[in-house]
Design an enzyme around this catalytic site. Structure first.
Site, short mmCIF file in Angstrom:
data_model
loop_
_atom_site.label_atom_id
_atom_site.label_comp_id
_atom_site.label_asym_id
_atom_site.label_seq_id
_atom_site.Cartn_x
_atom_site.Cartn_y
_atom_site.Cartn_z
N ASN A 134 1.20 -1.05 0.35
CA ASN A 134 0.08 -0.16 -0.29
C ASN A 134 1.01 1.38 0.37
O ASN A 134 1.77 1.56 1.32
CB ASN A 134 -0.92 -0.40 1.15
N TRP A 135 1.32 2.26 -0.84
CA TRP A 135 1.32 2.89 -1.49
C TRP A 135 1.54 4.27 -0.74
O TRP A 135 2.07 5.11 -0.92
CB TRP A 135 1.83 3.68 -2.80
N LYS A 136 -0.15 3.94 0.36
CA LYS A 136 -0.77 5.42 0.31
C LYS A 136 -0.36 6.43 -0.64
O LYS A 136 -0.58 6.31 -1.36
CB LYS A 136 -0.56 5.50 2.30
N HIS A 192 -9.09 0.42 4.91
CA HIS A 192 -8.13 1.26 5.56
C HIS A 192 -7.97 2.17 7.23
O HIS A 192 -8.94 3.02 6.87
CB HIS A 192 -6.86 1.51 4.69
N GLU A 206 -6.62 4.13 8.38
CA GLU A 206 -6.90 6.46 7.48
C GLU A 206 -7.82 6.40 7.27
O GLU A 206 -8.44 7.84 7.12
CB GLU A 206 -5.74 6.24 6.95
N GLU A 226 -4.97 -5.10 10.52
CA GLU A 226 -4.00 -4.03 11.00
C GLU A 226 -4.16 -3.21 12.66
O GLU A 226 -5.49 -2.52 12.77
CB GLU A 226 -3.84 -2.87 10.03
N GLY A 243 3.46 2.41 11.41
CA GLY A 243 3.66 3.76 10.29
C GLY A 243 4.94 4.32 12.10
O GLY A 243 5.27 4.89 13.06
N SER A 261 3.72 -2.28 10.04
CA SER A 261 5.33 -2.62 10.24
C SER A 261 5.62 -3.50 9.87
O SER A 261 6.58 -4.38 10.98
CB SER A 261 5.49 -1.79 11.88
N GLY A 270 2.91 -1.03 4.49
CA GLY A 270 2.78 -0.02 3.94
C GLY A 270 3.89 0.58 3.59
O GLY A 270 4.87 0.63 2.33
N GLY A 271 5.10 1.30 4.42
CA GLY A 271 6.26 2.04 4.43
C GLY A 271 7.14 1.38 3.13
O GLY A 271 7.70 1.96 2.79
#
Length: 247
Positions: A12-14, A92, A94, A164, A170, A209, A230-231
């Site tokens: 997921n590049w967000k 998600h 967010e 999640e 994050g 993470s 994610g990251g």
């Protein structure tokens, strides 16, 4: 029953990315063999059609529960499919927090995606305050229950669930493999109460993470079928290492 679920790793590049990153990922992922693993990259919608995705699939980060009309900024299932998406992330944390998405709206989005032939990656999970209060199972259970209010076992077939823990997104914190497995097992048990066969075949991903140094231990748990990354999904070497850990 023998577990014959194919592992899945979705990046997921967000709200990140660039043309050059698309080119780098296309080249790197197409140069690898992922036999026995499904790999998905979920960039911002504007980059979907720029990928050369021979050896992996594409996913969107959100979808509207409506077909068309005066809904500025939304994307329909048909639009996403035209851009090359096969999967779509719904609910998600967010999106739930930043856009006040309710359990019901998330369920409607998942249902619309399935109806259109997209595979929803349905996110569930708790905040730190919920975990500290000991309410994880009731909180996640309500998120799962909302799906069955809008969808049947048949329409949930092939859908993916991603657990999640919000407190581990994050933040650099990660649930231990045992903590993650406990919730994954609870999710599968909850699905079993509706349909045992559905519970057995549903892939449940861990999203919190995941990194190359903890991926193997997390993916080695019996009810963890891969990861929503994610990251680390923005770094080709890290993402490739995580994919290899899932095979």
């Amino acid at each position: 029953m023998t577990n014959n679920r194919t592992p899945l790793v979705a990046g997921n590049w967000k709200m990140n990315g660039s043309r050059s990153l698309v080119e780098t990922f296309s080249h790197s992922l197409n140069a690898q063999s992922f036999e026995g693993l499904d790999v998905v990259v979920c960039p911002p919608d504007g980059y979907l059609s720029m990928f050369n995705n021979e050896h992996f699939s594409l996913g969107a980060q959100d979808v509207s529960h409506l077909d068309n009309g005066a809904h500025t900024g939304d994307m329909s299932t048909d639009m996403l499919k035209e851009l090359g998406a096969k999967y779509v992330i719904v609910g998600h944390s967010e999106r739930r927090e930043d856009h006040n998405e309710t359990n019901l709206l998330v369920a409607k989005k998942a249902a619309k995606a399935k109806q259109a032939g997209l595979i929803p990656i349905i996110c569930v999970g708790e905040s730190l305050s919920v975990r500290e209060a000991g309410d994880v199972k009731s909180f996640v259970g309500e998120q799962i229950a909302a799906l069955f209010a809008e969808m049947t076992s048949d329409t949930l077939n092939d859908a993916v669930i991603a657990y999640e823990p919000i407190w581990a997104i994050g933040t650099g914190k990660t649930a231990t493999p045992e903590q993650a497995q406990e919730v994954h097992a609870f999710i599968r048990k909850t699905l079993t109460e509706h349909d045992e066969a559905l519970a057995h075949r549903t892939r449940i991903l861990y999203g919190g993470s995941v990194k190359p140094d903890n991926a193997k231990a997390l993916f080695g748990q019996p009810d963890i079928d891969g990861g929503l990354i994610g990251g680390a999904s923005l770094k080709t070497d890290d993402f490739m290492a995580i994919c290899q850990a899932a095979i």
